[in-house]
Scaffold this active site. Structure first.
Site, PDB file in Angstrom:
ATOM      1  CG  HIS A 158      -1.286 -70.778  10.874  1.00  0.00           C
ATOM      2  ND1 HIS A 158      -1.973 -71.634  11.698  1.00  0.00           N
ATOM      3  CD2 HIS A 158       0.019 -70.938  11.198  1.00  0.00           C
ATOM      4  CE1 HIS A 158      -1.134 -72.280  12.484  1.00  0.00           C
ATOM      5  NE2 HIS A 158       0.088 -71.894  12.188  1.00  0.00           N
TER       6      HIS A 158
ATOM      7  CG  ASP B 261       4.181 -72.211  10.553  1.00  0.00           C
ATOM      8  OD1 ASP B 261       3.181 -71.882  11.231  1.00  0.00           O
ATOM      9  OD2 ASP B 261       4.680 -73.355  10.590  1.00  0.00           O
TER      10      ASP B 261
ATOM     11  CG  HIS C 279      -0.043 -75.821  10.217  1.00  0.00           C
ATOM     12  ND1 HIS C 279       0.730 -75.081   9.340  1.00  0.00           N
ATOM     13  CD2 HIS C 279       0.331 -75.419  11.459  1.00  0.00           C
ATOM     14  CE1 HIS C 279       1.534 -74.287  10.014  1.00  0.00           C
ATOM     15  NE2 HIS C 279       1.306 -74.456  11.310  1.00  0.00           N
TER      16      HIS C 279
ATOM     17  NE  ARG D 210       6.959 -73.645  14.113  1.00  0.00           N
ATOM     18  CZ  ARG D 210       6.177 -72.597  13.855  1.00  0.00           C
ATOM     19  NH1 ARG D 210       4.863 -72.720  13.934  1.00  0.00           N
ATOM     20  NH2 ARG D 210       6.703 -71.453  13.520  1.00  0.00           N
TER      21      ARG D 210
END
Ligand code: SIN
Length: 292
Positions: free
Chosen positions: A101, A103, A255, A270
């Site tokens: 995907h 983000d 990723h 994150r």
């Protein structure tokens, strides 16, 4: 052009580089930030080892590259609205991000990039794969490039519907009470805002259909693109250690978090940098934000 303030060693032919010679916990000089930005643009995925970051320093670092944004659905770490904890504990089976995907493409302005910092990782397993979507675009046939150049894709956060995907995933807490479906439309082929290079911008996790096509009609082409986009020769693989920070470009790299460490704990923080512009077919100053 050589880097003046950092050392950069490529990880794989397609993307990824280890960056050394910098302590990210310090206030970085502008010239160092400029070198890091260039490594990030050149290699798509910049990997820093043996860093020692507090949540405050993590956010401050992200701020050197843009504006950190609050995740629209995942609850933030207490006291740090821009940080989410990517956590899988010993008793859990589902992980976060275990699908190829980009983000946040269900937002009109998807994230520019993310800085993911490892606090606790298993002794082996739990690696992250990245795939270079410039290469995915460049290796399409001319015929398919021409078709995709004219297409827009509808992206949705449906996969995040709390009780569907995350019912079994207890560590990641969503803002369930105000969860709402989000949708955005982006070109299937986008020009990177800084490099101007074309990239395949279709997301296995969120792309629902092409504009003007039904979901049923779109599915075979989306499946083909998802397969093509993640060919092994477009990828690199990052092995984590506590203190590793990875900064990836969400405009041209997808990723995938590998879920091969059941019974072990993995905790990372994150911070994502908010998108400044909607993806577009044209890079640079000519571009007008369609969702401004
Ligand atoms: C993510 O999708 O941001 C998480 C990646 C990872 O945990 O490796």
């Amino acid at each position: 052009m050589a880097y003046r303030h950092i050392e950069v060693s490529p990880l794989a032919g397609a993307c990824g580089a280890e960056v050394s010679g910098v302590d990210l916990a310090r206030d970085l000089e502008d010239a160092v930030v400029a070198d890091i930005r260039r490594a990030f643009l050149d290699h798509l995925v910049a990997v820093f080892r043996d860093q020692d970051l507090t949540p405050e320093r993590h956010v401050a670092l992200a701020r050197r590259f843009g504006t950190p944004e609050r995740h629209p659905m995942v609850r933030a770490v207490d006291g740090h609205p821009e940080i989410i904890a990517v956590t899988k504990l010993e008793h859990e089976t589902a992980n976060f991000g275990g699908i190829w995907h980009y983000d946040l493409t269900f937002q009109a302005k998807p994230a520019v990039g993310s800085l993911l910092y490892a606090l606790e990782v298993p002794p082996y397993g739990g690696d992250t794969l990245f795939a270079n979507q410039y290469l995915a675009y460049e290796t399409l046939s001319d015929g398919l490039k021409a078709v995709l150049d004219g297409l827009d894709t509808v992206h949705t956060n449906r996969a995040w519907a709390p009780r569907e995907a995350y019912g079994a995933h207890r560590s990641i807490k969503l803002y369930e009470d105000d969860w709402k479906e989000m949708e955005a439309t982006h070109p299937a082929i986008a020009a990177h805002h800084e490099t101007g290079r074309k990239t395949l911008f279709v997301n296995s996790n969120s792309s629902l259909r092409f504009v003007g096509w039904t979901e049923e009609e779109s599915r075979p082409l989306l499946a083909h693109l998802a397969h093509h986009a993640t060919r092994p020769e477009f990828t690199c693989r990052v092995r984590w250690q506590p203190g590793t920070l990875v900064f990836w470009d969400n405009r041209c790299a997808m990723h995938y978090a590998v879920n091969d460490y059941h019974g072990r704990r993995r905790i990372l923080h994150r911070v994502s940098i908010g998108g400044e512009r909607a993806p577009s077919r044209i890079a640079g100053p000519l571009h007008e934000d369609k969702a401004a």
